[in-house]
Design an enzyme around this catalytic site. Structure first.
Site, PDB file in Angstrom:
ATOM      1  N   ASP A 102       9.489  17.462  45.275  1.00 19.53           N
ATOM      2  CA  ASP A 102       8.459  18.168  46.038  1.00 19.53           C
ATOM      3  C   ASP A 102       7.255  18.485  45.149  1.00 19.53           C
ATOM      4  O   ASP A 102       7.393  18.631  43.937  1.00 19.53           O
ATOM      5  CB  ASP A 102       9.067  19.465  46.590  1.00 19.53           C
ATOM      6  CG  ASP A 102       8.229  20.067  47.711  1.00 19.53           C
ATOM      7  OD1 ASP A 102       7.295  19.397  48.182  1.00 19.53           O
ATOM      8  OD2 ASP A 102       8.513  21.203  48.108  1.00 19.53           O
ATOM      9  N   ASN A 126       8.777  12.964  57.742  1.00 23.62           N
ATOM     10  CA  ASN A 126       7.518  12.649  57.038  1.00 23.62           C
ATOM     11  C   ASN A 126       6.579  11.738  57.845  1.00 23.62           C
ATOM     12  O   ASN A 126       5.398  11.622  57.519  1.00 23.62           O
ATOM     13  CB  ASN A 126       7.786  12.006  55.669  1.00 23.62           C
ATOM     14  CG  ASN A 126       8.282  12.975  54.616  1.00 23.62           C
ATOM     15  OD1 ASN A 126       9.028  12.612  53.708  1.00 23.62           O
ATOM     16  ND2 ASN A 126       7.883  14.240  54.710  1.00 23.62           N
ATOM     17  N   TRP A 142       0.173  19.040  43.243  1.00 21.90           N
ATOM     18  CA  TRP A 142      -0.200  18.547  41.903  1.00 21.90           C
ATOM     19  C   TRP A 142      -1.578  17.882  41.975  1.00 21.90           C
ATOM     20  O   TRP A 142      -2.441  18.101  41.119  1.00 21.90           O
ATOM     21  CB  TRP A 142       0.861  17.551  41.423  1.00 21.90           C
ATOM     22  CG  TRP A 142       0.636  16.976  40.064  1.00 21.90           C
ATOM     23  CD1 TRP A 142       1.111  17.458  38.882  1.00 21.90           C
ATOM     24  CD2 TRP A 142      -0.125  15.799  39.736  1.00 21.90           C
ATOM     25  NE1 TRP A 142       0.698  16.658  37.841  1.00 21.90           N
ATOM     26  CE2 TRP A 142      -0.069  15.627  38.338  1.00 21.90           C
ATOM     27  CE3 TRP A 142      -0.852  14.863  40.487  1.00 21.90           C
ATOM     28  CZ2 TRP A 142      -0.695  14.576  37.677  1.00 21.90           C
ATOM     29  CZ3 TRP A 142      -1.492  13.822  39.830  1.00 21.90           C
ATOM     30  CH2 TRP A 142      -1.406  13.686  38.432  1.00 21.90           C
TER      31      TRP A 142
HETATM   32  C1  FPP Z   1       6.899  15.644  48.541  1.00 16.37           C
HETATM   33  O1  FPP Z   1       5.710  16.170  48.026  1.00 16.37           O
HETATM   34  C2  FPP Z   1       7.001  14.243  48.219  1.00 16.37           C
HETATM   35  C3  FPP Z   1       7.098  13.220  49.135  1.00 16.37           C
HETATM   36  C4  FPP Z   1       7.127  13.449  50.586  1.00 16.37           C
HETATM   37  C5  FPP Z   1       7.149  11.834  48.711  1.00 16.37           C
HETATM   38  C6  FPP Z   1       7.986  11.596  47.508  1.00 16.37           C
HETATM   39  C7  FPP Z   1       7.750  10.239  46.990  1.00 16.37           C
HETATM   40  C8  FPP Z   1       7.638   9.940  45.679  1.00 16.37           C
HETATM   41  C9  FPP Z   1       7.779  10.933  44.595  1.00 16.37           C
HETATM   42  C10 FPP Z   1       7.436   8.562  45.223  1.00 16.37           C
HETATM   43  C11 FPP Z   1       8.650   7.794  45.578  1.00 16.37           C
HETATM   44  C12 FPP Z   1       8.729   6.558  44.897  1.00 16.37           C
HETATM   45  C13 FPP Z   1       9.410   5.499  45.365  1.00 16.37           C
HETATM   46  C14 FPP Z   1       9.635   4.399  44.465  1.00 16.37           C
HETATM   47  C15 FPP Z   1       9.926   5.383  46.729  1.00 16.37           C
HETATM   48  P1  FPP Z   1       4.622  16.735  49.033  1.00 16.37           P
HETATM   49  O2  FPP Z   1       3.704  15.636  49.398  1.00 16.37           O
HETATM   50  O3  FPP Z   1       5.320  17.365  50.207  1.00 16.37           O
HETATM   51  O4  FPP Z   1       3.922  17.808  48.142  1.00 16.37           O
HETATM   52  P2  FPP Z   1       3.281  19.180  48.642  1.00 16.37           P
HETATM   53  O5  FPP Z   1       4.425  20.003  49.185  1.00 16.37           O
HETATM   54  O6  FPP Z   1       2.704  19.739  47.398  1.00 16.37           O
HETATM   55  O7  FPP Z   1       2.263  18.851  49.681  1.00 16.37           O
END
Ligand code: FPP
Length: 262
Positions: free
Chosen positions: A33, A81, A38
């Site tokens: 998360d 998502n 970031w």
């Molecule tokens: C959550 O952060 C993250 C995700 C929904 C996506 C996670 C994906 C990756 C880390 C890359 C994956 C890589 C591969 C190879 C499949 P957020 O966007 O919800 O962050 P926030 O809560 O700060 O908005």
């Protein structure tokens, strides 16, 4: 014993610690998360956070494998998502294509086998192909399993398993009374992991303290470690620190500690 530098989450104090090599969690699951936050902190678009998050996946997969972790499950895209803006969803769908096209040789070099759990058939064709090729290309690797939860939801997983059991009952192959935890375990998306299906340690980055529909059945007895770092900042030291926290816990699985039983 592995030595590492542990940074205290509350005080920031850095101390040298030892990890017990005989008590490395066999299965670690991570809710990655904080990619968006970031990026926002750096005045970058959210997708820049996902890109950096993908690099963190590479670092953490190699670190976990070197530490002797047997399964590393990463929550990469949930069934919820899809409700994000289409530009972000499209980018997240391209990430596995990028990731596997550059990283499969290194996965093979590290003897890491790729597995995917989730409703992969609902992903764009190019994403499906990237994932299926990575699974096939690493099929002979016998080391750590790198398990991506892609278009995954814990409740949906349970419903799919229950439907499979109901079909077996309907076909006369299974008595309702014979449905037990072992039967459920086998029908879940982690069924092929056998004894390693349930995470010993569940980590969530970015300070949030919730499960967000991740591994609802399998996490019944997981130890939870919540860390403040956003996923793009998570690294080998942060992984070691989370494992160190895990090693200070006393897992009882609903029973009593040996000393309490006397
Ligand atoms: C959550 O952060 C993250 C995700 C929904 C996506 C996670 C994906 C990756 C880390 C890359 C994956 C890589 C591969 C190879 C499949 P957020 O966007 O919800 O962050 P926030 O809560 O700060 O908005």
């Amino acid at each position: 014993m592995f030595s590492f530098l542990n940074k205290d989450q509350a005080t920031g104090e850095v101390t040298e610690r030892q990890l017990d090599e005989t008590n490395i969690p066999a299965h670690i699951a991570i809710i990655m998360d904080g990619n968006g936050r970031w990026a926002q902190q750096r005045h970058l678009p959210r997708i820049a956070g996902h890109k950096q998050g993908m690099n963190t996946v590479k670092t953490v997969a190699k670190a976990a494998s070197h530490l002797g972790v047997k399964v590393l499950t990463l929550y990469a895209f949930s069934t919820e998502n899809w409700s994000r803006p289409s530009t972000e969803v499209n980018y997240l769908m391209k990430l596995p294509v990028d990731f596997f096209s550059t990283f499969v040789p290194e996965l093979i070099k590290n003897n890491i086998r790729v597995k995917v759990m989730g409703y992969v058939d609902q992903l764009p064709k190019a994403t499906q192909k990237a994932v299926q090729d990575a699974v096939a290309d690493t099929a002979d690797c016998t080391g750590m399993v790198l398990n991506f939860a892609l278009n995954y939801g814990g409740r949906a997983e349970i419903i799919t398993a229950v439907q499979a059991l109901a079909k077996r009952v309907q076909a006369g192959d299974l008595a309702p009374e014979a449905i037990d935890e072992a039967q459920m375990d086998r029908e879940l998306m982690t069924g092929d992991l056998g004894d390693l299906a349930d995470p010993d340690l569940m980590i969530r980055t970015s300070g949030e303290q919730r499960l967000s529909n991740f591994m609802l059945w399998e996490a019944a007895y997981s130890e939870f470690v919540f860390v403040q770092e956003h996923w793009p900042d998570f690294d080998q030291a942060a992984l070691e620190s989370a494992i160190y926290t895990y090693q200070q816990r006393h897992r009882r699985f609903g029973g009593l500690e040996t000393t309490e039983q006397k």
